[in-house]
Design a protein around this motif. Structure first.
Motif, PDB file in Angstrom:
ATOM      1  N   UNK A  16       0.800  -1.266  -0.094  1.00  0.00           N
ATOM      2  CA  UNK A  16       0.160  -0.204   0.022  1.00  0.00           C
ATOM      3  C   UNK A  16       0.705   1.282  -0.141  1.00  0.00           C
ATOM      4  N   UNK A  17       0.531   2.034  -1.025  1.00  0.00           N
ATOM      5  CA  UNK A  17       1.295   3.494  -1.060  1.00  0.00           C
ATOM      6  C   UNK A  17       0.375   4.501  -0.404  1.00  0.00           C
ATOM      7  N   UNK A  18       0.694   5.667  -0.041  1.00  0.00           N
ATOM      8  CA  UNK A  18       0.015   6.656   0.461  1.00  0.00           C
ATOM      9  C   UNK A  18       0.349   7.748  -0.769  1.00  0.00           C
ATOM     10  N   UNK A  19      -0.605   8.298  -1.328  1.00  0.00           N
ATOM     11  CA  UNK A  19      -0.567   9.382  -2.116  1.00  0.00           C
ATOM     12  C   UNK A  19      -0.151  10.755  -1.541  1.00  0.00           C
ATOM     13  N   UNK A  29       8.236  17.314 -10.786  1.00  0.00           N
ATOM     14  CA  UNK A  29       7.510  16.210 -11.648  1.00  0.00           C
ATOM     15  C   UNK A  29       6.442  16.269 -12.057  1.00  0.00           C
ATOM     16  N   UNK A  30       6.220  17.090 -13.243  1.00  0.00           N
ATOM     17  CA  UNK A  30       5.068  17.177 -14.033  1.00  0.00           C
ATOM     18  C   UNK A  30       4.303  16.041 -14.169  1.00  0.00           C
ATOM     19  N   UNK A  31       2.724  16.102 -14.007  1.00  0.00           N
ATOM     20  CA  UNK A  31       2.036  14.936 -14.289  1.00  0.00           C
ATOM     21  C   UNK A  31       2.598  13.624 -13.399  1.00  0.00           C
ATOM     22  N   UNK A  32       3.259  13.854 -12.315  1.00  0.00           N
ATOM     23  CA  UNK A  32       4.006  12.622 -11.690  1.00  0.00           C
ATOM     24  C   UNK A  32       3.336  12.763 -10.275  1.00  0.00           C
ATOM     25  N   UNK A  33       2.978  12.008  -9.352  1.00  0.00           N
ATOM     26  CA  UNK A  33       2.366  11.801  -7.951  1.00  0.00           C
ATOM     27  C   UNK A  33       3.691  11.260  -7.238  1.00  0.00           C
ATOM     28  N   UNK A  34       3.713  11.805  -5.870  1.00  0.00           N
ATOM     29  CA  UNK A  34       4.621  11.387  -5.099  1.00  0.00           C
ATOM     30  C   UNK A  34       3.778  10.248  -4.163  1.00  0.00           C
ATOM     31  N   UNK A  35       4.700   9.025  -3.952  1.00  0.00           N
ATOM     32  CA  UNK A  35       3.894   8.057  -3.167  1.00  0.00           C
ATOM     33  C   UNK A  35       4.791   7.579  -2.122  1.00  0.00           C
ATOM     34  N   UNK A  42       9.561   4.250   1.735  1.00  0.00           N
ATOM     35  CA  UNK A  42      10.370   4.765   0.489  1.00  0.00           C
ATOM     36  C   UNK A  42       9.488   5.581  -0.387  1.00  0.00           C
ATOM     37  N   UNK A  43      10.004   6.698  -0.483  1.00  0.00           N
ATOM     38  CA  UNK A  43       9.094   7.606  -1.496  1.00  0.00           C
ATOM     39  C   UNK A  43       9.555   7.628  -3.084  1.00  0.00           C
ATOM     40  N   UNK A  44       8.374   7.462  -3.957  1.00  0.00           N
ATOM     41  CA  UNK A  44       8.972   7.440  -5.056  1.00  0.00           C
ATOM     42  C   UNK A  44       8.014   8.332  -5.945  1.00  0.00           C
ATOM     43  N   UNK A  45       8.206   8.387  -7.426  1.00  0.00           N
ATOM     44  CA  UNK A  45       7.651   9.462  -7.969  1.00  0.00           C
ATOM     45  C   UNK A  45       7.050   8.602  -9.141  1.00  0.00           C
ATOM     46  N   UNK A  46       5.713   8.390  -9.338  1.00  0.00           N
ATOM     47  CA  UNK A  46       4.890   7.616 -10.369  1.00  0.00           C
ATOM     48  C   UNK A  46       4.042   8.362 -11.037  1.00  0.00           C
ATOM     49  N   UNK A  47       3.630   8.103 -12.291  1.00  0.00           N
ATOM     50  CA  UNK A  47       2.463   8.517 -13.139  1.00  0.00           C
ATOM     51  C   UNK A  47       1.105   7.912 -12.199  1.00  0.00           C
TER      52      UNK A  47
END
Ligand SMILES: [Zn+2]
Length: 57
Positions: A16-19, A29-35, A42-47
């Motif tokens: 489970x990842x928190x948006x 990070x355009x059009x990307x969300x941080x999760x 662990x924090x990552x940027x995903x579409x």
């Protein structure tokens, strides 16, 4: 809090990842969300999985 089930690079498993709604992240990070992974933090940027209204045009 909004969560999505996503693959975590650190856990090497789906978790489970928190948006995270972060103003800076949106600019950088355009059009990307941080999760953030609930398991390891662990924090990552995903579409986003869901297509946004912008991508339709
Ligand atoms: Zn993780």
């Amino acid at each position: 809090m909004e969560t999505e089930r996503r693959f975590c690079d650190r856990c090497m498993a789906k978790s489970e990842h928190v948006l995270i709604v972060d103003e800076e992240a949106i600019v950088t990070y355009k059009k990307k969300n941080a999760y953030r992974c609930i398991n390891c933090g662990h924090k990552s940027y995903r579409r986003s999985l869901r297509p946004s209204a912008e991508s339709v045009y």
